[in-house]
Design a protein around this motif. Structure first.
Motif: not given
Length: 326
Positions: A2-12
């Protein structure tokens, strides 16, 4: 994998990885943030990583093991989804009681179990009390994830027993860059307007672009009519039911803020008197948003009618001030 869906999820997600590597994964997580940030996608990635039988060092689900395949098919025996049975309805206490009973069973596929409760702020007191007992006596190797867009409505007893992970609203530049990549058919200025209507949430802006453009044009015309005292609040309130009312309020709030900013530049006594009236409208908008966001069974048409009448009353004062200074 699985990969991150959206760039703003990175920090969380980096925070989640740190919890995993330190072996401090909490038994309950409250995932919060406004609508349109992809909280469900984040939760699904977390659940897949927790249940995966061959997860990587970076806490990534492999996507190929038996557990990942069962989860993708929606038939994983160690995962439970709790969501309102009907749109706009509350989660029932019986749903939480059934969850409590199932949590006592040992995992069958993975080394642990997961639970996802969407719209966690939409429960009655009995359901919250039942959930509290589950949080007070967590099962080993079990992680319960609550998703909420209005976490302030959750009882403090529930929030205090969860570790909060916030999906932060990305800044405007990051959102606009992403929107232009995903849907280049609009120019940056149009996306900027749609993003404001979505209160800064990129997914909400993307998924509601057509309706938002119609809404934007309608609300601009209707507010102009209200400010001129030439509107029928009863008919207008009925027409606004087709729109997302919080989004409508955010648009009007943005319009009032722009007017206040332009008056501040004028810097004269008449402008200060006008600003006072526009601030009163802004306060009314904030109050209306609060009421719309509450779980109370309000008559939204009457609420909008009252709001419109207030705008027309303030507009009367504005016209008097403008007339006396000509």
């Amino acid at each position: 994998m699985t990969t991150l869906s959206y760039p703003w999820h990175v920090s969380a997600w980096q925070h989640v990885i740190q919890l995993h590597q330190a072996q401090r994964m909490p038994h309950a997580i409250l995932l919060s943030g406004i609508q349109g940030l992809g909280k469900r996608a984040f939760a699904d990635k977390l659940i897949a990583s927790l249940l995966c039988q061959q997860q990587t060092d970076q806490f990534e689900a492999c996507g190929h093991c038996h557990s990942c395949q069962l989860l993708a098919a929606g038939s994983h025996s160690d995962h439970t989804l709790i969501t309102p049975e009907d749109i706009g309805k509350q989660i029932k206490v019986d749903q939480i009681r059934e969850l409590k009973a199932s949590q006592t069973l040992m995992p069958k596929v993975s080394h642990g179990k997961t639970v996802l409760i969407t719209h966690a702020d939409q429960m009655n007191l009995s359901a919250y009390n039942s959930l509290l007992k589950l949080l007070e006596e967590p099962q080993p190797n079990s992680v319960l994830i609550l998703i909420s867009e209005n976490s302030q409505q959750l009882p403090i007893t529930i929030k205090s027993r969860c570790q909060k992970i916030v999906i932060a609203t990305p800044n405007e530049e990051e959102s606009l860059d992403w929107l232009e990549q995903q849907a280049p058919h609009h120019d940056r200025k149009t996306w900027q307007s749609l993003l404001k209507l979505a209160h800064g949430a990129p997914l909400h802006a993307r998924d509601n672009e057509e309706n938002s453009l119609i809404q934007s044009q309608t609300i601009i015309k209707d507010i102009a009519a209200l400010m001129k005292g030439q509107a029928n609040p009863v008919q207008m309130a009925a027409n606004w039911q087709q729109f997302d009312l919080k989004s409508v309020m955010y648009q009007i709030q943005s319009m009032m803020q722009a007017k206040i900013e332009s008056l501040l530049l004028a810097d004269n006594p008449a402008s200060l008197m006008l600003i006072k009236q526009y601030w009163a409208i802004s306060d009314c908008i904030k109050h209306t948003i609060k009421l719309i966001s509450s779980q109370n069974n309000l008559n939204k048409i009457l609420l909008l009618e009252d709001f419109m009448v207030t705008i027309m009353q303030r507009a009367d004062h504005i016209r008097l001030i403008q007339g006396s200074n000509r």
